[in-house]
Motif scaffolding. Structure first.
Motif, mmCIF file in Angstrom:
data_model
loop_
_atom_site.group_PDB
_atom_site.id
_atom_site.type_symbol
_atom_site.label_atom_id
_atom_site.label_comp_id
_atom_site.label_asym_id
_atom_site.label_seq_id
_atom_site.Cartn_x
_atom_site.Cartn_y
_atom_site.Cartn_z
ATOM 1 N N VAL A 32 0.864 -1.177 0.000
ATOM 2 C CA VAL A 32 0.000 0.000 0.000
ATOM 3 C C VAL A 32 0.902 1.229 0.000
ATOM 4 C CG1 VAL A 32 -1.863 1.219 1.173
ATOM 5 C CG2 VAL A 32 -1.750 -1.279 1.290
ATOM 6 N N VAL A 33 0.686 2.107 -0.963
ATOM 7 C CA VAL A 33 1.533 3.273 -1.147
ATOM 8 C C VAL A 33 0.678 4.542 -1.140
ATOM 9 C CG1 VAL A 33 3.093 4.431 -2.777
ATOM 10 C CG2 VAL A 33 3.252 1.956 -2.440
ATOM 11 N N ALA A 34 1.108 5.525 -0.366
ATOM 12 C CA ALA A 34 0.488 6.848 -0.392
ATOM 13 C C ALA A 34 1.371 7.728 -1.269
ATOM 14 C CB ALA A 34 0.371 7.432 1.008
ATOM 15 N N VAL A 35 0.832 8.138 -2.412
ATOM 16 C CA VAL A 35 1.546 9.034 -3.326
ATOM 17 C C VAL A 35 1.232 10.458 -2.897
ATOM 18 C CG1 VAL A 35 1.694 9.833 -5.707
ATOM 19 C CG2 VAL A 35 1.509 7.384 -5.221
ATOM 20 N N THR A 36 2.278 11.243 -2.620
ATOM 21 C CA THR A 36 2.091 12.594 -2.119
ATOM 22 C C THR A 36 2.816 13.610 -2.995
ATOM 23 O OG1 THR A 36 4.006 12.394 -0.664
ATOM 24 C CG2 THR A 36 1.849 11.814 0.274
ATOM 25 N N ALA A 37 2.346 14.846 -2.928
ATOM 26 C CA ALA A 37 2.968 15.953 -3.664
ATOM 27 C C ALA A 37 2.491 17.243 -3.012
ATOM 28 C CB ALA A 37 2.576 15.910 -5.146
ATOM 29 N N LEU A 38 2.935 18.361 -3.559
ATOM 30 C CA LEU A 38 2.422 19.667 -3.158
ATOM 31 C C LEU A 38 1.652 20.238 -4.326
ATOM 32 C CD1 LEU A 38 5.547 21.188 -1.355
ATOM 33 C CD2 LEU A 38 3.555 20.071 -0.313
ATOM 34 N N ASP A 40 -0.388 23.437 -6.448
ATOM 35 C CA ASP A 40 0.160 24.699 -6.959
ATOM 36 C C ASP A 40 0.130 25.830 -5.939
ATOM 37 O OD1 ASP A 40 -2.579 25.080 -6.995
ATOM 38 O OD2 ASP A 40 -2.676 25.672 -9.098
ATOM 39 N N THR A 41 -0.525 25.615 -4.786
ATOM 40 C CA THR A 41 -0.497 26.617 -3.717
ATOM 41 C C THR A 41 0.430 26.209 -2.575
ATOM 42 O OG1 THR A 41 -2.409 25.665 -2.580
ATOM 43 C CG2 THR A 41 -2.861 27.352 -4.259
ATOM 44 N N GLY A 42 1.112 25.064 -2.745
ATOM 45 C CA GLY A 42 2.041 24.592 -1.717
ATOM 46 C C GLY A 42 1.417 23.734 -0.649
ATOM 47 N N ASN A 43 0.138 23.368 -0.811
ATOM 48 C CA ASN A 43 -0.526 22.496 0.157
ATOM 49 C C ASN A 43 -0.262 21.035 -0.169
ATOM 50 O OD1 ASN A 43 -1.823 24.492 1.765
ATOM 51 N ND2 ASN A 43 -3.269 24.814 0.082
ATOM 52 N N PRO A 44 -0.090 20.189 0.864
ATOM 53 C CA PRO A 44 0.148 18.772 0.619
ATOM 54 C C PRO A 44 -1.111 18.079 0.105
ATOM 55 C CG PRO A 44 -0.060 19.161 2.968
ATOM 56 C CD PRO A 44 -0.100 20.506 2.290
ATOM 57 N N ILE A 45 -0.925 17.185 -0.857
ATOM 58 C CA ILE A 45 -2.012 16.385 -1.427
ATOM 59 C C ILE A 45 -1.537 14.942 -1.510
ATOM 60 C CG2 ILE A 45 -3.136 18.229 -2.732
ATOM 61 C CD1 ILE A 45 -1.525 17.332 -5.194
ATOM 62 N N PRO A 119 5.701 15.581 0.260
ATOM 63 C CA PRO A 119 5.659 15.081 1.632
ATOM 64 C C PRO A 119 6.167 13.647 1.774
ATOM 65 C CG PRO A 119 3.628 16.226 1.101
ATOM 66 C CD PRO A 119 4.389 16.068 -0.185
ATOM 67 N N ARG A 120 7.092 13.489 2.702
ATOM 68 C CA ARG A 120 7.583 12.177 3.113
ATOM 69 C C ARG A 120 6.908 11.902 4.453
ATOM 70 N NH1 ARG A 120 12.900 10.435 5.601
ATOM 71 N NH2 ARG A 120 12.962 12.634 6.090
ATOM 72 N N LEU A 121 6.030 10.909 4.502
ATOM 73 C CA LEU A 121 5.190 10.662 5.666
ATOM 74 C C LEU A 121 5.975 10.027 6.808
ATOM 75 C CD1 LEU A 121 2.042 9.291 3.807
ATOM 76 C CD2 LEU A 121 2.496 11.641 4.573
ATOM 77 N N THR A 122 5.841 10.616 7.980
ATOM 78 C CA THR A 122 6.495 10.089 9.170
ATOM 79 C C THR A 122 5.971 8.688 9.462
ATOM 80 O OG1 THR A 122 6.730 12.317 10.049
ATOM 81 C CG2 THR A 122 6.909 10.501 11.632
ATOM 82 N N GLY A 123 6.869 7.769 9.728
ATOM 83 C CA GLY A 123 6.491 6.396 10.056
ATOM 84 C C GLY A 123 6.326 5.478 8.868
ATOM 85 N N ALA A 124 6.481 6.003 7.649
ATOM 86 C CA ALA A 124 6.369 5.137 6.465
ATOM 87 C C ALA A 124 7.466 4.086 6.497
ATOM 88 C CB ALA A 124 6.459 5.963 5.189
ATOM 89 N N HIS A 125 7.173 2.926 5.958
ATOM 90 C CA HIS A 125 8.121 1.810 5.891
ATOM 91 C C HIS A 125 9.310 2.185 4.999
ATOM 92 C CE1 HIS A 125 9.206 -2.379 6.327
ATOM 93 N NE2 HIS A 125 9.206 -2.562 5.023
#
Length: 176
Positions: A32-38, A40-45, A119-125
């Motif tokens: 299971v993978v959470a794909v993250t980015a910022l 265009d307003t700099g908010n995490p998605i 975003p690099r999620l805290t606690g990710a494997h």
């Protein structure tokens, strides 16, 4: 000695295949993978994907598939980068949260920026930070290929797994 059993599902016609597809492919265990980015307003998605894979060692490439109906992925694509966070066994709630649409997926979630800022999620494997190299339509999904710019792993013992529409953890097999 391994014994075999007769299959309880067999599909050979297009209609039968359409009906059995989820059940049969659900027999394949995925991470299971959470794909993250910022955005265009700099908010995490972010969004949850279950189809993440290594592609190439040289150059270092990874890939995932995302449904074309995703409302989050167009924002990830526009950013040109993503971080694939391989979730740890105790992050099943995070996997569910990132699979939902229309919610603040980062409420109460700790993260730090990876090299790309994603975003690099805290606690990710483990995590794999990438620039998007290719987005290609394939069926009702998009194939997304990322060029690796940073990656790492933590010492969390097990990844989160998805099997038969349910989250699971690894259980060691008996010795041979």
């Amino acid at each position: 000695m391994r014994t075999t059993t007769e299959p309880h599902i067999t599909a050979t016609t297009p209609d039968d295949i359409a009906d059995a597809y989820r059940t049969v492919l659900g027999k394949f265990c995925t991470g299971v993978v959470a794909v993250t980015a910022l955005d265009d307003t700099g908010n995490p998605i972010g969004l949850t994907v279950g189809s993440f894979s290594s592609v190439s060692l040289d150059p270092a490439l990874v890939a995932f598939f995302v449904g074309r109906g995703s409302t989050t992925f167009p924002k990830v694509a526009a950013s040109g980068r993503f971080c694939a966070n391989i979730l740890a066994a105790d992050q099943h709630e995070l996997g569910r949260a990132f699979a939902r649409s229309g919610t603040d997926k980062f409420h109460g979630i700790d993260w730090t920026p990876a090299t790309t800022g994603s975003p690099r999620l805290t606690g990710a494997h483990a995590w794999v930070d990438c620039h998007i190299d290719l987005v290609q339509a394939v069926g009702d999904h998009d194939l997304v290929v990322g060029r690796v710019v940073e990656l790492g792993a933590t010492d969390t013992p097990d990844p989160l797994l998805f099997y038969t529409s349910t989250f699971h953890q690894l259980t060691p097999a008996s010795p041979a």
